[in-house]
Enzyme design. Structure first.
Site, short mmCIF file in Angstrom:
data_model
loop_
_atom_site.label_atom_id
_atom_site.label_comp_id
_atom_site.label_asym_id
_atom_site.label_seq_id
_atom_site.Cartn_x
_atom_site.Cartn_y
_atom_site.Cartn_z
N CYS A 48 29.04 5.01 19.01
CA CYS A 48 27.99 3.99 18.94
C CYS A 48 26.93 4.28 17.89
CB CYS A 48 27.31 3.84 20.31
SG CYS A 48 28.30 2.95 21.53
N THR A 93 31.38 -3.52 20.68
CA THR A 93 30.18 -3.71 19.87
C THR A 93 30.51 -4.40 18.56
OG1 THR A 93 29.22 -1.69 20.80
CG2 THR A 93 28.25 -2.53 18.76
#
Length: 423
Positions: A259, A119
């Site tokens: 996340c 990410t």
């Protein structure tokens, strides 16, 4: 490049890389690389400490393991799945990504493709990683080698939604490479793929997935703060509201993990670079980051109300992983609760049957109990909804308490009449 002729190297064998490598190895020659020799040894012995891959699946896999970058020299596709954390100032930490790019560059050849799954903020693959690959390899981006981006969507501990059943976003640095990357992932993803128009679009799609969830949870957490002051049970309010078809079923809690508690800072960092100061995203982050210390204060007040002194009190925390039925400690916010109680000179014990004791010791300098003693604790906090704790039920958990004690249920999984309070 023909799909049938490729050899794949997966860089990083954690929660994301290992399941991906196992799947690709079913259809293509694949090498799983990790810089940690202990991790390679463990996997060769058929054990996965993340519990994402079953021992039988490991034993049957054709995946080759290595901690030597030279073993990747014959690969034609490299997929980078290393962590992208934040630093102590909540800024993106690209050091693992840059380091992995340098390693790949040392074996990169003309015609090779490097795909990133980590990410990042929009632009990182082409603006931050590709220049490293160029500099270290001496090759020219989009002439000699190419890049792709396909954001990981692994949900640690979730056996109901395995990798192959989660639709995959794909992209490439040229239209031809975008098609190649899409075809590559179609070879393993049953749920299908979505080919984005550019790498930046794919990067942005990933970072907003978890930003959206973070904001939704922060709203519910703020509502819990309000309802607590009003003397209303938050879970009962949410159950009533959920009777409308379009009400979103989010619940309050500690927001950690690899996340949700991290990705929004990648987006806000990039936003500030281009001259925009995010208001809503950062406000949500402040609410969620403050929940651990808030819960500690609530428990301390609850103990005081019951004439239990916090100094030298024995407090049991049930669970330190960032989520239920998972050994993942990354960015767990249970630590904020623990530190908050320790700051008031309480003696805090932690019990979590899922996590690795050595990892807890190395990460937080904390020791875990093998089993909590019964009749010992002045306060008990159910922090993580592991199945083992649910099986104990309120009666089994109360058994750990002293004659006079309080039980606080962060996860709201126990009946309201069997706890002293819940979030």
């Amino acid at each position: 490049m023909e799909i049938k002729q490729i050899k794949i190297g997966i860089i990083g064998l954690g929660y994301v890389g290992l399941p991906l490598a196992i799947e690709f190895a079913k259809n293509h020659p694949t090498i799983g690389f990790d810089i940690n020799p202990a991790r390679i040894t463990e996997l060769r012995k058929g054990h996965d400490k993340t519990r994402e891959v079953d021992p039988d699946e490991l034993a049957q896999s054709r995946l080759v393991y290595s901690d030597s970058i030279d073993d990747l020299s014959e690969c034609t596709v490299y997929i980078v799945t290393v962590p992208t954390p934040i630093d102590s100032y909540k800024r993106p930490d690209l050091k693992p990504l840059v380091s992995a790019s340098k390693m790949v560059a040392s074996v990169l050849k003309k015609g090779d493709v490097v795909i990133y799954e980590s990410t990042v903020y929009p632009g990182a693959t082409e603006d931050d990683c590709a220049p490293v690959l160029e500099k270290e390899s001496g090759l020219i981006f989009n002439t000699d080698f190419f890049a792709g981006y396909s954001p990981e969507r692994i949900n640690p501990g979730d056996k109901a939604h395995p990798l192959v059943d989660i639709k995959k976003v794909t992209s490439g640095s040229t239209p031809e490479i975008a098609g190649f990357v899409d075809q590559l992932y179609q070879s393993i993803i049953r749920a299908g793929t979505h080919k984005a128009s550019s790498i930046k679009v794919a990067e942005a799609s990933k970072v907003i997935e978890n930003t959206q969830r973070d904001l939704n949870i922060s709203l519910i957490n703020e509502l819990a703060l309000i309802f607590n002051r009003l003397g209303i049970d938050t879970k009962e309010v949410l159950e009533a509201a959920a009777t409308k078809w379009n009400f979103l079923p989010y619940t309050p809690g500690l927001v950690g993990g690899h996340c949700i508690g991290v990705d929004p800072y990648y987006l806000t960092h990039k936003a500030q670079q281009v001259g925009y100061h995010p208001e809503v995203i950062l406000a949500g982050r402040r609410v969620n980051d403050g929940m651990g210390s808030y819960i500690a204060d609530v428990v301390i007040r609850l103990m005081s109300k019951n004439r239990i002194h916090i100094v030298d009190a024995n407090i049991l925390i049930l669970g330190i992983a960032f989520k239920e039925n998972c050994p993942d400690l990354r960015n767990t916010r249970v630590i904020d609760l623990i530190r908050g109680l320790q700051d008031h000179n309480a003696r805090v014990d932690i019990y979590d049957p899922w996590v690795d004791k050595a990892e807890v010791k190395n990460t937080f300098d904390l020791s875990l109990l093998d089993e909590p003693p019964q009749g010992n604790y002045d306060a008990i906090i159910l922090a993580v909804g592991h199945k083992e704790f649910l099986k104990l039920g309120a009666e089994g958990i109360h058994a750990f308490g002293a004659k006079k004690h309080v039980l606080y249920d962060i996860k709201s999984v126990l009946p309201i009449d069997q706890v002293d309070a819940r979030l």
